[in-house]
Motif scaffolding. Structure first.
Motif, PDB file in Angstrom:
ATOM      1  N   PHE A  21       0.796  -1.221   0.000  1.00  0.00           N
ATOM      2  CA  PHE A  21       0.000   0.000   0.000  1.00  0.00           C
ATOM      3  C   PHE A  21       0.831   1.273   0.000  1.00  0.00           C
ATOM      4  CE2 PHE A  21      -2.614  -3.157   2.337  1.00  0.00           C
ATOM      5  CZ  PHE A  21      -3.650  -3.257   1.432  1.00  0.00           C
ATOM      6  N   ARG A  22       2.161   1.150   0.248  1.00  0.00           N
ATOM      7  CA  ARG A  22       2.972   2.355   0.407  1.00  0.00           C
ATOM      8  C   ARG A  22       4.331   2.225  -0.260  1.00  0.00           C
ATOM      9  NH1 ARG A  22       2.936   3.285   6.760  1.00  0.00           N
ATOM     10  NH2 ARG A  22       3.383   1.048   6.706  1.00  0.00           N
ATOM     11  N   ASP A  38       1.595   6.988   1.082  1.00  0.00           N
ATOM     12  CA  ASP A  38       0.460   6.148   0.726  1.00  0.00           C
ATOM     13  C   ASP A  38       0.299   6.100  -0.781  1.00  0.00           C
ATOM     14  OD1 ASP A  38      -0.798   5.186   3.169  1.00  0.00           O
ATOM     15  OD2 ASP A  38      -1.191   7.294   3.621  1.00  0.00           O
ATOM     16  N   ARG A  45      -8.372   1.983  -0.849  1.00  0.00           N
ATOM     17  CA  ARG A  45      -7.450   0.857  -0.804  1.00  0.00           C
ATOM     18  C   ARG A  45      -8.049  -0.355  -1.500  1.00  0.00           C
ATOM     19  NH1 ARG A  45      -5.109   0.263   5.215  1.00  0.00           N
ATOM     20  NH2 ARG A  45      -4.717  -1.816   4.389  1.00  0.00           N
ATOM     21  N   THR A  72      -5.931   4.664   5.267  1.00  0.00           N
ATOM     22  CA  THR A  72      -4.719   4.539   4.466  1.00  0.00           C
ATOM     23  C   THR A  72      -3.681   3.759   5.267  1.00  0.00           C
ATOM     24  OG1 THR A  72      -3.680   6.543   5.344  1.00  0.00           O
ATOM     25  CG2 THR A  72      -5.182   6.816   3.468  1.00  0.00           C
ATOM     26  N   GLY A  73      -2.613   3.309   4.593  1.00  0.00           N
ATOM     27  CA  GLY A  73      -1.556   2.582   5.282  1.00  0.00           C
ATOM     28  C   GLY A  73      -0.925   3.415   6.386  1.00  0.00           C
ATOM     29  N   ASN A  74      -0.700   4.708   6.133  1.00  0.00           N
ATOM     30  CA  ASN A  74      -0.101   5.568   7.141  1.00  0.00           C
ATOM     31  C   ASN A  74      -1.039   5.787   8.325  1.00  0.00           C
ATOM     32  OD1 ASN A  74       2.345   5.869   5.854  1.00  0.00           O
ATOM     33  ND2 ASN A  74       1.813   7.799   4.856  1.00  0.00           N
ATOM     34  N   ASP A  76      -3.246   3.633   9.335  1.00  0.00           N
ATOM     35  CA  ASP A  76      -3.191   2.354  10.048  1.00  0.00           C
ATOM     36  C   ASP A  76      -1.964   2.292  10.954  1.00  0.00           C
ATOM     37  OD1 ASP A  76      -5.513   1.220   9.145  1.00  0.00           O
ATOM     38  OD2 ASP A  76      -4.576   0.094   7.519  1.00  0.00           O
ATOM     39  N   GLU A  77      -0.811   2.721  10.428  1.00  0.00           N
ATOM     40  CA  GLU A  77       0.409   2.630  11.227  1.00  0.00           C
ATOM     41  C   GLU A  77       0.381   3.609  12.399  1.00  0.00           C
ATOM     42  OE1 GLU A  77       5.132   1.814  10.861  1.00  0.00           O
ATOM     43  OE2 GLU A  77       4.060   2.458   9.064  1.00  0.00           O
ATOM     44  N   ASP A 183       7.163  -2.147  10.868  1.00  0.00           N
ATOM     45  CA  ASP A 183       5.803  -1.716  10.513  1.00  0.00           C
ATOM     46  C   ASP A 183       4.813  -2.178  11.577  1.00  0.00           C
ATOM     47  OD1 ASP A 183       3.357  -1.144   9.335  1.00  0.00           O
ATOM     48  OD2 ASP A 183       3.873  -1.957   7.381  1.00  0.00           O
ATOM     49  N   LYS A 185       1.388  -1.406  11.444  1.00  0.00           N
ATOM     50  CA  LYS A 185       0.006  -1.240  10.985  1.00  0.00           C
ATOM     51  C   LYS A 185      -0.892  -2.230  11.725  1.00  0.00           C
ATOM     52  CE  LYS A 185       0.203  -1.703   6.483  1.00  0.00           C
ATOM     53  NZ  LYS A 185       1.640  -1.921   6.230  1.00  0.00           N
TER      54      LYS A 185
END
Length: 228
Positions: A21-22, A38, A45, A72-74, A76-77, A183, A185
């Motif tokens: 995703f990133r 992202d 997504r 978004t992935g960011n 989530d993290e 990571d 996430k």
């Protein structure tokens, strides 16, 4: 961080790698940091297909009240990092520090700590090690994995930290090997029965998942001899 009362604009350096995703880049403004961008915006997504039967099950489950996560992935993290902070692990050497969202010359990005103290020149993660050597039988690496999973299990950390591609193999100043997560996430909560929301049962699910992953990575014999 501000410059003359305005938010600093960080300059993006070389491309390093891309995930599901990133994309990750060097930070030209600060060589001790990396920048994650992202590839998809919130709500856009892509959802991986798991096969017709599982896809049908997921559609039915959604009608019963389960909603797919659309972050978004960011984002989530950042949620995962919030949990790491809440359980008191933000300063632990097993987790790559997340510095938050920043503005860059290519748009918003998540800034994280850059890791340089890898144990091997060509191998960065546990997944890399498995690809090159097959089953993990190195006693020092198994010891590092045992210690790492003890941390995850003790604090019920349920995130991408238990994936081999996110487990960096690094060394401390004394040359001792340890695992450092790339990571954090968060995982989707696939449980929709009320009993599965009870904290005791939630923690038991996390423990079983971590035990299963550890056994797969280290081998049943190693796991039996070094039970976490």
């Amino acid at each position: 961080m501000t410059v003359s009362g305005q938010e600093q604009i960080y300059q993006v350096g070389d491309f390093l790698r891309g995930g599901g995703f990133r994309d990750t880049y060097e930070c030209a403004s600060d060589p001790t940091k990396l920048l994650k961008f992202d590839r998809y915006g919130a709500g856009t997504r892509k959802i991986k297909s798991r096969g017709p039967v599982k896809d049908l099950f997921r559609k039915l489950r959604a009608k019963l009240g389960y909603k797919k996560q659309r972050l978004t992935g960011n984002q989530d993290e950042l949620l995962g990092w919030q949990h790491i902070q809440e359980v008191g692990l933000a300063g632990h050497h097993a987790f790559t520090r997340v510095h938050g969202m920043v503005e860059t010359n290519l748009g918003p990005a998540l800034m994280i700590e850059k890791i340089n103290n890898f144990a091997y020149s060509e191998i960065r993660s546990v997944r890399d090690y498995i690809k090159q050597h097959g089953r993990i039988q190195d006693a020092e690496l198994i010891r590092a994995l045992v210690e790492y999973f003890k941390i995850l299990r003790a604090h019920h950390v349920s995130c991408f930290a238990d994936r081999p591609e996110n487990m960096g193999i690094v060394v401390d100043t004394h040359g001792k090997t340890y695992i450092k997560c790339f990571d954090v996430k968060t995982y989707l909560d696939h449980q929709f029965l009320p009993i599965n929301k009870i904290e005791y049962f939630r923690k038991r699910r996390i423990q079983r998942r971590l035990d299963r992953h550890f056994s797969i990575l280290s081998g049943e014999n190693a796991a039996e001899g070094a039970r976490i």
